[in-house]
Design a protein around this motif. Sequence first.
Motif, short mmCIF file in Angstrom:
data_model
loop_
_atom_site.label_atom_id
_atom_site.label_comp_id
_atom_site.label_asym_id
_atom_site.label_seq_id
_atom_site.Cartn_x
_atom_site.Cartn_y
_atom_site.Cartn_z
N VAL A 113 0.86 -1.18 0.00
CA VAL A 113 0.00 0.00 0.00
C VAL A 113 0.90 1.23 0.00
O VAL A 113 1.84 1.31 0.80
CB VAL A 113 -0.93 0.01 1.23
CG1 VAL A 113 -1.77 1.27 1.26
CG2 VAL A 113 -1.81 -1.23 1.24
N ARG A 114 0.62 2.16 -0.88
CA ARG A 114 1.41 3.38 -0.95
C ARG A 114 0.84 4.42 0.00
O ARG A 114 -0.38 4.64 0.06
CB ARG A 114 1.41 3.96 -2.37
CG ARG A 114 1.91 3.01 -3.44
CD ARG A 114 3.36 2.68 -3.26
NE ARG A 114 4.23 3.83 -3.45
CZ ARG A 114 5.56 3.77 -3.36
NH1 ARG A 114 6.15 2.62 -3.06
NH2 ARG A 114 6.29 4.84 -3.55
N GLY A 115 1.71 5.06 0.76
CA GLY A 115 1.28 6.09 1.70
C GLY A 115 2.45 6.98 2.06
O GLY A 115 3.57 6.79 1.61
N ARG A 116 2.14 7.95 2.90
CA ARG A 116 3.16 8.93 3.30
C ARG A 116 3.23 8.99 4.81
O ARG A 116 2.21 9.00 5.49
CB ARG A 116 2.82 10.31 2.74
CG ARG A 116 3.83 11.39 3.11
CD ARG A 116 3.44 12.72 2.51
NE ARG A 116 3.42 12.65 1.06
CZ ARG A 116 3.06 13.66 0.28
NH1 ARG A 116 2.68 14.81 0.82
NH2 ARG A 116 3.07 13.53 -1.03
N LEU A 117 4.47 9.01 5.32
CA LEU A 117 4.67 9.17 6.76
C LEU A 117 4.28 10.60 7.14
O LEU A 117 4.85 11.57 6.64
CB LEU A 117 6.13 8.89 7.11
CG LEU A 117 6.47 8.62 8.57
CD1 LEU A 117 5.72 7.40 9.07
CD2 LEU A 117 7.96 8.41 8.73
N GLN A 118 3.28 10.72 8.02
CA GLN A 118 2.69 12.02 8.28
C GLN A 118 3.18 12.65 9.59
O GLN A 118 3.47 13.84 9.64
CB GLN A 118 1.16 11.88 8.33
CG GLN A 118 0.40 13.19 8.25
CD GLN A 118 0.36 13.74 6.84
OE1 GLN A 118 0.84 13.10 5.90
NE2 GLN A 118 -0.20 14.92 6.67
N ALA A 119 3.20 11.86 10.67
CA ALA A 119 3.54 12.43 11.99
C ALA A 119 4.17 11.35 12.86
O ALA A 119 3.95 10.15 12.67
CB ALA A 119 2.29 13.00 12.66
#
Length: 729
Positions: free
Chosen positions: A437-443
Motif C-alpha cells: 500500500v502506498r502512503g506517506r509518513l505524516q507524523a
Amino acid sequence: MPRGVHDHPLDAVVTEDGVRGLAVRDGVPGAVAAPALAERLGLTVGERLRLGEREVELRALLTAEPDDLSSAFQVGPRLMVDAAVLPDTGLVRPGSLIEYTTLIRLPAATSEAEAKAALAAAHPEAGWRVRGTDEAGVGVQSFLDRLVLFLVLVGLTTLLVGGIGVANAVKAHLDTRLPTLATLKSLGAPVGLVRRVFLLQILLLAGLGVAGGLVVGALVPVALVGALDTLPVPARLGLYPRPLLLAGAFGLLVALVFSLIPLARASAVSPARLFRDSDDDERPPLSWRDRLEVGGIGAALVALIVLSSPDSRLALWFVVGVGVAFWLFRGAAWGVSALARRCPLPVGRATVRLAVTNLHRPGAPTATVVLSLGLGLAVLVAVGLVQRSLDHHLAEGLPARAPAFFFIDLQPDQVAPFRALVAEAAPEAEVQLADMVRGRLQALNGQSVNEQTIAPGARWAVRGDRGFTTAPTLPTGSTLVEGTWWPADYQGPPLFSITTDLAQGMGLKLGDQITVNILGRDITGTLAATRRVDWASLGMNFAFVVSPGAFAGAPRTWIATVHAPPHRLKALEDAVGEGLPNVSILDVRAIVARVGGILDNAGLALRVTAGVCLLTGVLVLIGAFAATHQRRVREAVTLKVLGATRGDLLRVYLLEYGLMGLTAGIIAAGVGVLAAWAILRFGLEIPAVIEPLVVVGLVGVGVGLTIGGGMLGLGRALSTRPGPWLRAD
C-alpha cells in the motif's frame, strides 16, 4: 521502462532522426525507444511492438533527454510514448507505481536557486523533489558524491606523499646552500631575513609546480574524453574553477607544511656547525614559534579537507587515519633504525654488518623510504581489497541469494493467475508474495514530520510516498531486534515494525505513535518492534511493516519475487509477460550486472589514482636515494680502498634496500588491510574478503620497488675508481 510524455517544453528530446515521432499515424501511436531496448527486442525503426494491451510503432531511437542524469541508474531501458496512450495500454491500474516528472524552462531573469526557493515556500509540505540542471537524481548524486570523495581522499594521500618529497627536496637544496646560510648568519643577518629569502624561493617553485599541475589536470579530461563514456552519467567537459582552486589551495598548503620544517631546522643551526659542513645530520628541535606556524598551516589544511568534502564525517576520519598511518610509519622507521643500532651483528659477515649499519647511520633514508613507499602501498592494498570484496559480493554473494525476477504491479485478482503461470513455466520455482500500500509518513508522536529533527540517513523515509506491507509473521530476511511480533491472527489497533536504523534516525522507541496518510486518510499505530533487514539479499524487504488489517479497504497491489533454475527463466519471463501484460518484470541478473559494471569503472578510477599515489611514493624514494648519492660514492670509494669488491658493495646495498622495502611492505599491508576492513564494515556494510596472496604480492612489490629505486643511482658509486676520486676530492 515506459514513459508517457505530455507537451515537452524544452524541445530537448533528441532522436536519431531529430524528431519525436510520438504522433498517431494510421491509427497507431508512435514510440521512441532507447537503442538498448531496440537491440534486445530485435526491432528496427518502422516495426511495431506491443506495450501492454496497445500496439505502438517504433519511430526513432532515443539518444538524449534533458533530464538524462535522473535515468542513469534506471533498471530498464527507456520507451517513450505520448501520455494520452498510457490509459489504453492497461499498465495504469489502481496502486500502480507511477512517477511524474515536470520539466520547467525558467525565464532568463530567474535563477534556479530562486525558483527552487519559491516552490519550497509556496508548497512547504509537498512530497516532490526539485532538482536543477546541475543535479543528478538522488541515488546518482549520492553515488557520484561518494566516488568523488574517495578519489579526492586518495588524491590527497598522493599529495601528502608528494609532500615528503617536497621536504626532502627543500632539505637537499638547503644542504647545498650551507655556506650561504653560514655567511649570512655570520654577517649578522637576522634569522627571519634568512628564512624569508629561502621561503620566497620555495614559494615561487611551489607556485610554478602547482600552476603546471592545474594546467595538466584541466587538460586530462579532454585527453580521456573516450574513457569518460564509461561513466554512469554523461560527462560535460568544461573549465570548472572551484575544483581547480581547491586543488591549488591543497597543493600550496601541503608545500608550505612540508617545507617549513626543514627550513626552520636549517635556520636554527649555528654558523659554526654550518662552516664545519658536518655529516652528523643534526636535527635541532623546532621552536614554539615554528611549531605554531606549522600547526596553523596544518590546521588550515585539515579544515579545507573537511569543509570541502560532501561527507565531513568521513573526511575527518580520513584525516585521523592518515595522521595515525603517518606516525605509524615514522615509528616503524625509527624502530627499524633502533633495532639495527642495538642488535648484535654477526662476526665475519661484513656484508650483513654494513647493510644493517647503513639503516641507522646519519643521513640514512630509512624514514623517508618507509613513509613514502609505505603510504602508497597502503592505499593500493586498501583499494584492491575493497574492490575485490565488492566483486566477490556481487559475483558470488548476491546471485546465490537474490531472486531471479521481481514482478510488480500485480493486481489482487491477478495473484492466482500469476501463481498458475509460474507453476506451469517453472514448476521448481519458489514464489514469495507481499501486498503493498502506498502512503506517506505524516507524523511521529502527534507531531508533523516536517517539524521533527530527523537524521540525514533517515530523511528519505519522509520524502514522498513509501511502500507499506502487512505481514502476520516476521518477514524472511529480517531479524527482530526489539519488541515482540504480533500474533498471526492479530486484528487489533494498527501496530508498526520499522528497521532499527530508521528508529534511531527518527528518535523512535517502542510504544511511540506513528501516523501515515493513505489516500488522504490518517492512520495512527504503535511501534511494536524494530528489525534488522538484510538488504543485500535483494529479497522481499520493507522498511515499514504493519499488522494485518491495519489498511483494510485501501487499494493495494502485490509484488512477487521468484527463484527459479536458469534454464526456466526465459520461459517464465515470456509466460508472465504474455499472460499479464500490465505486470512489470525486473530482471535481477541484469540489474546486478549493470551495478557491477558501474562499480568496475569506479574501481578502475580508484585503482588508477592509487597507482599514481604509489608512483609518487616511488619518485620520492628515488629522490631520497639521490639526495644521499655523494655520500654513497664516498662510502663506496672508502670501502674499495679497504678491499671491498663491486660484488661486495652490491650485496650490501641489495640487503639494505631489501630490508627497507620489507619493513615498508609489512606495515603497509597491515594499514591497508585495516583501512579496507573499516571501509567495508562501517561504510559499505559488506563482509571483507582478504586474500593473503594479494597482500603478500604487494609486499613483494614494495621490496622490488625499493631495490629498483635504490639501484638506479648506484652505477656511478660502483664504478668510481678510488684514485681519481680521492685526488679530485
